[in-house]
Design an enzyme around this catalytic site. Structure first.
Site, PDB file in Angstrom:
ATOM      1  N   LYS A  35       0.841  -1.206   0.000  1.00  0.00           N
ATOM      2  CA  LYS A  35       0.000   0.000   0.000  1.00  0.00           C
ATOM      3  C   LYS A  35       0.877   1.256   0.000  1.00  0.00           C
ATOM      4  CE  LYS A  35      -0.300  -0.382   5.034  1.00  0.00           C
ATOM      5  NZ  LYS A  35      -1.082  -0.952   6.145  1.00  0.00           N
ATOM      6  N   ARG A 130     -10.643  -0.442  14.158  1.00  0.00           N
ATOM      7  CA  ARG A 130     -10.321   0.389  12.999  1.00  0.00           C
ATOM      8  C   ARG A 130     -11.085  -0.143  11.788  1.00  0.00           C
ATOM      9  NH1 ARG A 130      -4.214   0.803  10.568  1.00  0.00           N
ATOM     10  NH2 ARG A 130      -4.822  -1.278   9.892  1.00  0.00           N
ATOM     11  N   TYR A 244      16.002  29.871   9.758  1.00  0.00           N
ATOM     12  CA  TYR A 244      14.813  30.556  10.280  1.00  0.00           C
ATOM     13  C   TYR A 244      14.818  30.564  11.801  1.00  0.00           C
ATOM     14  CZ  TYR A 244      12.431  30.669   5.747  1.00  0.00           C
ATOM     15  OH  TYR A 244      12.069  30.938   4.453  1.00  0.00           O
ATOM     16  N   MET A 292      11.746  24.645   3.758  1.00  0.00           N
ATOM     17  CA  MET A 292      10.930  23.894   2.806  1.00  0.00           C
ATOM     18  C   MET A 292      11.793  23.094   1.831  1.00  0.00           C
ATOM     19  SD  MET A 292       8.011  25.240   0.170  1.00  0.00           S
ATOM     20  CE  MET A 292       7.029  26.031   1.436  1.00  0.00           C
TER      21      MET A 292
END
Ligand SMILES: *Cc1c(COP(=O)(O)O)cnc(C)c1O
Length: 349
Positions: A35, A130, A244, A292
């Site tokens: 998956k 689930r 940053y 990023m």
């Protein structure tokens, strides 16, 4: 080239499947869970490798993944769908010969009305809450389901990565109570279950993460290498800041490498100031926050500037990196971004 290079070792994936297969007896079929694009590594090359290695049954999460997998594998291998038969899936299931694991009475009704006689399996909930039918639901529809001839009945363990957990035994007992005497092949084990007691192996296992080199399969061969190119380097004076928020400051003369990859590529921002990259076998600490598209790395101790640094390699597994981010290897793998240049090594033979 300025994007990272992700090398996926198909021989290691094949070796991991063989090693997991060897942990169970010859009467137990070892399937494969592919998956989420084979945990981010590319469903086509990974599934073809596994099929060539001997896998006959593949599991995916949703029918759309089953369609992509059928495309990659052609007719032959069984493709089973964990999320079952959802509204809108009928044509895909019928045309591509997918096998839904039915999770509810609603899904059973949909399957038997739209595709009577088509192959299906059943998923039962034994405590994870689930997917799958609960004991009372199953008791109500069991006879109907059995008349339609399920191929397989599965359940999933919530705590298989912890051999001490009482949940394993409880879920196993519940599964047996729900299915004893039905004469249908059963499966309850993913990677973690294979490593528990052999009773958990039942008729089929369906490992995912262990194939891709992740825990709890601690004997797995390393599958991924992720090398990130250095874009530029610079020298800092003591007191200068990096990145940053100026969250990292040099306390001595420092050489910083700016490396091409960031949180948009799955380098989780949570590892800011708390991970290392490698130049061959030499660790180089991350300095400052992950941006990023870029990260900044302290390479003061290296002789000369490297062309690239590895963030995943035999020296740092997906689980090592996951620990730095407070997550699991599964999330590291499935976060690997689309910008990387993916390269496959080995043939899986
Ligand atoms: C993802 C999944 C698996 C594979 O689990 P791993 O821990 O990756 O081996 C097996 N069964 C179900 C139902 C799953 O959702």
């Amino acid at each position: 080239m300025s994007t990272g290079r992700l090398t996926i070792d198909l021989d290691a994936i094949a070796a991991n499947w063989r090693a997991l297969d060897a942990l169970t007896s010859a009467t137990v079929e070892t399937a494969a869970t592919v998956k989420a694009d084979a945990y981010g590594l590319g469903i086509g090359p990974v599934a073809r490798t596994l099929a060539n290695t001997g896998v006959r049954t593949f599991f995916v999460a949703v029918a759309e993944e089953g369609a992509a997998l059928r495309d990659a594998l052609g007719p032959g291998p069984e493709i089973l769908i964990y999320s079952g038969h959802m509204a809108g899936d009928t044509d895909m299931i019928a045309d591509l010969g997918l096998v839904p694991m039915l999770n509810s009475i609603e899904q059973m009704t949909r399957q038997f009305e739209a595709l009577p006689g088509a192959p299906f399996g059943i998923q039962l909930d034994t405590g994870m809450n689930r997917l799958g039918m609960e004991p009372a639901e199953w008791a109500a529809v069991r006879d109907i389901a059995m008349r339609m001839g399920p191929r397989l009945i599965i359940s999933h363990l919530a705590c298989a990565d912890d051999p001490e957990s009482q949940m394993n035994r409880q879920q196993f007992r519940t599964f047996r109570e729900m299915t004893e005497g039905l004469g249908v092949p059963r499966s309850i084990s993913a990677t973690g279950g294979i490593l528990l007691d052999p009773r958990f192996h039942m008729k089929m296992t369906r490992p995912g993460i262990g194939l891709y080199g992740g825990l709890p399969f601690d004997k797995a061969a390393s599958v991924v290498r992720l090398s990130l190119p250095v874009v530029q380097t610079r020298d800092l004076e003591p007191g200068e800041a990096v990145g940053y928020g100026a969250s990292w400051r040099a306390d001595a003369p420092t050489r910083i490498a700016t490396v091409s990859a960031g949180y948009a590529d799955g380098i989780l921002r949570a590892i800011s100031n708390n991970a290392v990259l490698f130049h061959r076998d030499t660790p180089c600490p991350l300095a400052g926050r992950v941006s990023m598209d870029l990260i900044t790395v302290d390479i003061t101790h290296l002789e000369g500037d490297p062309k690239s640094l590895d963030i995943l390699s035999p020296f740092q597994s997906v689980d090592d990196l996951a620990d730095c981010a407070g997550t699991i290897g599964y999330e590291i793998l499935t976060s690997l971004g689309p910008r990387y240049h993916r390269r496959y090594s080995g043939t899986g033979e």
